[in-house]
Design a protein around this motif. Structure first.
Motif, short mmCIF file in Angstrom:
data_model
loop_
_atom_site.label_atom_id
_atom_site.label_comp_id
_atom_site.label_asym_id
_atom_site.label_seq_id
_atom_site.Cartn_x
_atom_site.Cartn_y
_atom_site.Cartn_z
N VAL A 92 47.02 20.67 -9.08
CA VAL A 92 47.44 19.82 -10.19
C VAL A 92 47.05 20.52 -11.48
O VAL A 92 45.91 20.95 -11.66
CB VAL A 92 46.74 18.43 -10.12
CG1 VAL A 92 46.99 17.64 -11.39
CG2 VAL A 92 47.24 17.65 -8.91
N LEU A 93 48.03 20.66 -12.37
CA LEU A 93 47.79 21.40 -13.61
C LEU A 93 48.19 20.55 -14.80
O LEU A 93 49.26 19.92 -14.78
CB LEU A 93 48.66 22.67 -13.55
CG LEU A 93 48.43 23.75 -14.58
CD1 LEU A 93 47.02 24.32 -14.48
CD2 LEU A 93 49.45 24.87 -14.40
N LYS A 136 44.78 13.08 -5.85
CA LYS A 136 44.73 12.25 -4.63
C LYS A 136 46.11 12.10 -4.01
O LYS A 136 46.30 12.29 -2.82
CB LYS A 136 44.17 10.86 -4.97
CG LYS A 136 42.65 10.81 -5.06
CD LYS A 136 42.24 9.37 -5.26
CE LYS A 136 40.73 9.21 -5.37
NZ LYS A 136 40.38 7.90 -5.89
N GLU A 137 47.07 11.73 -4.84
CA GLU A 137 48.43 11.49 -4.34
C GLU A 137 49.05 12.71 -3.66
O GLU A 137 49.82 12.59 -2.72
CB GLU A 137 49.36 11.07 -5.50
CG GLU A 137 49.23 9.60 -5.84
CD GLU A 137 50.02 9.24 -7.09
OE1 GLU A 137 49.81 8.13 -7.60
OE2 GLU A 137 50.83 10.06 -7.57
N ASN A 138 48.69 13.89 -4.18
CA ASN A 138 49.32 15.10 -3.67
C ASN A 138 48.45 15.89 -2.70
O ASN A 138 48.86 16.94 -2.21
CB ASN A 138 49.70 16.01 -4.85
CG ASN A 138 50.82 15.41 -5.68
OD1 ASN A 138 51.97 15.43 -5.27
ND2 ASN A 138 50.48 14.84 -6.82
N VAL A 163 35.76 13.26 -11.49
CA VAL A 163 36.07 13.82 -10.16
C VAL A 163 34.84 13.68 -9.26
O VAL A 163 34.94 13.26 -8.10
CB VAL A 163 36.49 15.32 -10.27
CG1 VAL A 163 36.45 16.02 -8.92
CG2 VAL A 163 37.90 15.42 -10.86
N LYS A 164 33.67 13.96 -9.82
CA LYS A 164 32.44 13.84 -9.03
C LYS A 164 32.16 12.38 -8.68
O LYS A 164 31.82 12.06 -7.54
CB LYS A 164 31.26 14.47 -9.79
CG LYS A 164 31.37 15.99 -9.78
CD LYS A 164 30.25 16.68 -10.50
CE LYS A 164 30.51 18.19 -10.45
NZ LYS A 164 29.79 18.92 -11.48
N ALA A 165 32.35 11.50 -9.67
CA ALA A 165 32.11 10.07 -9.43
C ALA A 165 33.06 9.52 -8.37
O ALA A 165 32.72 8.59 -7.64
CB ALA A 165 32.27 9.30 -10.74
N ALA A 166 34.25 10.12 -8.28
CA ALA A 166 35.24 9.66 -7.30
C ALA A 166 34.96 10.24 -5.91
O ALA A 166 35.72 10.00 -4.96
CB ALA A 166 36.64 10.05 -7.75
N GLY A 167 33.89 11.02 -5.80
CA GLY A 167 33.53 11.60 -4.50
C GLY A 167 34.36 12.80 -4.11
O GLY A 167 34.39 13.21 -2.95
N LEU A 168 35.05 13.38 -5.09
CA LEU A 168 35.92 14.54 -4.79
C LEU A 168 35.25 15.88 -5.12
O LEU A 168 35.84 16.94 -4.91
CB LEU A 168 37.24 14.43 -5.57
CG LEU A 168 38.14 13.26 -5.23
CD1 LEU A 168 39.32 13.20 -6.20
CD2 LEU A 168 38.66 13.37 -3.80
N LYS A 171 35.40 19.01 -2.91
CA LYS A 171 36.65 18.95 -2.13
C LYS A 171 37.82 19.41 -3.00
O LYS A 171 38.75 20.05 -2.52
CB LYS A 171 36.93 17.52 -1.66
CG LYS A 171 35.96 17.06 -0.60
CD LYS A 171 36.30 15.64 -0.15
CE LYS A 171 35.06 14.97 0.38
NZ LYS A 171 35.01 13.54 0.10
N VAL A 172 37.77 19.01 -4.26
CA VAL A 172 38.80 19.46 -5.20
C VAL A 172 38.11 20.37 -6.22
O VAL A 172 37.22 19.95 -6.94
CB VAL A 172 39.45 18.26 -5.94
CG1 VAL A 172 40.46 18.74 -6.96
CG2 VAL A 172 40.10 17.31 -4.95
N LYS A 173 38.50 21.63 -6.23
CA LYS A 173 37.90 22.59 -7.16
C LYS A 173 38.52 22.43 -8.55
O LYS A 173 39.72 22.15 -8.67
CB LYS A 173 38.14 24.03 -6.69
CG LYS A 173 37.66 24.31 -5.28
CD LYS A 173 36.17 24.43 -5.24
CE LYS A 173 35.71 24.83 -3.85
NZ LYS A 173 34.27 24.62 -3.68
#
Ligand code: B1M
Length: 212
Positions: A92-93, A136-138, A163-168, A171-173
């Motif tokens: 995602v950009l 998340k969607e993609n 992103v961190k608060a969402a638990g990602l 997992k997502v760099k």
């Protein structure tokens, strides 16, 4: 045989027609679409990236090369979509909230696509929650953020925190860039990576994903 040199010459000329017909000819001769992508278009775009990095060519040349490459991608896309069970890694950009500059972001996106990634363009003025929703969607593995204004840079931190608060986190760099952004700033806000230019963005993403 897939001749990356021919593709490179066509890309440097920015010849949409040549790239299109080279791609079509190879498909007709029975070459696999992913091979044409990786051995032809991506290899050729790598050459463009290297010359850009070394200041041998400049933004206009990269943009016309990228436009020509898109013509080849357009030919391959339907074939790839049919044949690929494991889709390309998604990124995602977007340009951060409050910031409307998108030339650099688009260049980064084109280089990432040229390297075989699937870019989900979130656009400009992108709020942190929109980055997260899109990731998340993609099922994206990377969020890339661009900022051109000193006043909008801190939006990057808001996204990193969210992103961190969402638990990602992990997992997502998260990769950041843009004229006022530095490696030190990226480290301070807790981003995973930084790139000073479009070509380096590709190598940074590959490194973070353990792809070389
Ligand atoms: Co604006 N602008 N602008 N602008 N603009 C700058 C950025 C500025 C430096 C000009 C100046 O004053 N000298 C200045 C910022 C000052 C600061 O904060 N330090 C500025 C300003 C102040 C403004 C406004 C506030 C002006 C006003 O209205 N008073 C306003 C803000 C609007 C807003 O965003 N809310 C504004 C508006 C605009 C335009 C709309 C007119 C237009 C943008 C058009 C568009 O993008 N569609 C514009 C432009 C064109 C520029 C300049 C002239 C060029 C930016 C550009 O596209 N560069 C710029 C001055 C300059 O840089 N010379 C300026 C080319 C592009 C390829 O480079 O984006 O740096 P860049 O991208 C590079 C790297 O940074 C990196 O790779 C790219 C390719 O190598 N990169 C990444 C970028 N994103 C990355 C992400 C990554 C990795 C690498 O990972 C994900």
């Amino acid at each position: 045989m897939i001749d990356a040199e021919k593709f490179a010459q066509a890309l440097f000329k920015g010849s949409v027609d040549e790239v299109k017909s080279l791609t079509q000819e190879l498909l007709q001769r029975g070459e696999k679409a992913d091979q044409i992508l990786n051995q032809g278009l991506v290899k050729a775009m790598d050459q463009v990236g290297v010359k850009f990095k070394n200041n041998e060519i400049y933004i206009p040349e990269v943009l016309i090369a990228a436009r020509a490459m898109h013509a080849g991608l357009a030919v391959l896309k339907p074939v790839l979509a049919k044949s690929s069970s494991s889709s390309a890694t998604k990124i995602v950009l977007g340009t951060v909230r409050g910031d409307l500059h998108d030339i650099g972001k688009n260049l980064v996106g084109m280089m990432l696509e040229g390297a075989g990634f699937e870019v989900v363009d979130a656009g400009i003025d992108v709020a942190p929650e929109k980055f997260i929703q899109a990731a998340k969607e993609n099922g994206a593995k990377v969020i890339g953020m661009s900022a051109l204004l000193t006043t909008t840079m801190m939006q990057m931190k808001s996204t990193v925190d969210m992103v961190k608060a969402a638990g990602l986190g992990g997992k997502v760099k998260i990769v950041v860039g843009g004229a006022p952004v530095t490696a030190e700033f990226a480290r301070q806000i807790g981003a995973d990576g930084f790139a000073p230019d479009a070509a380096s963005a590709v190598s940074q993403v590959k490194e973070l994903l353990g792809m070389g």
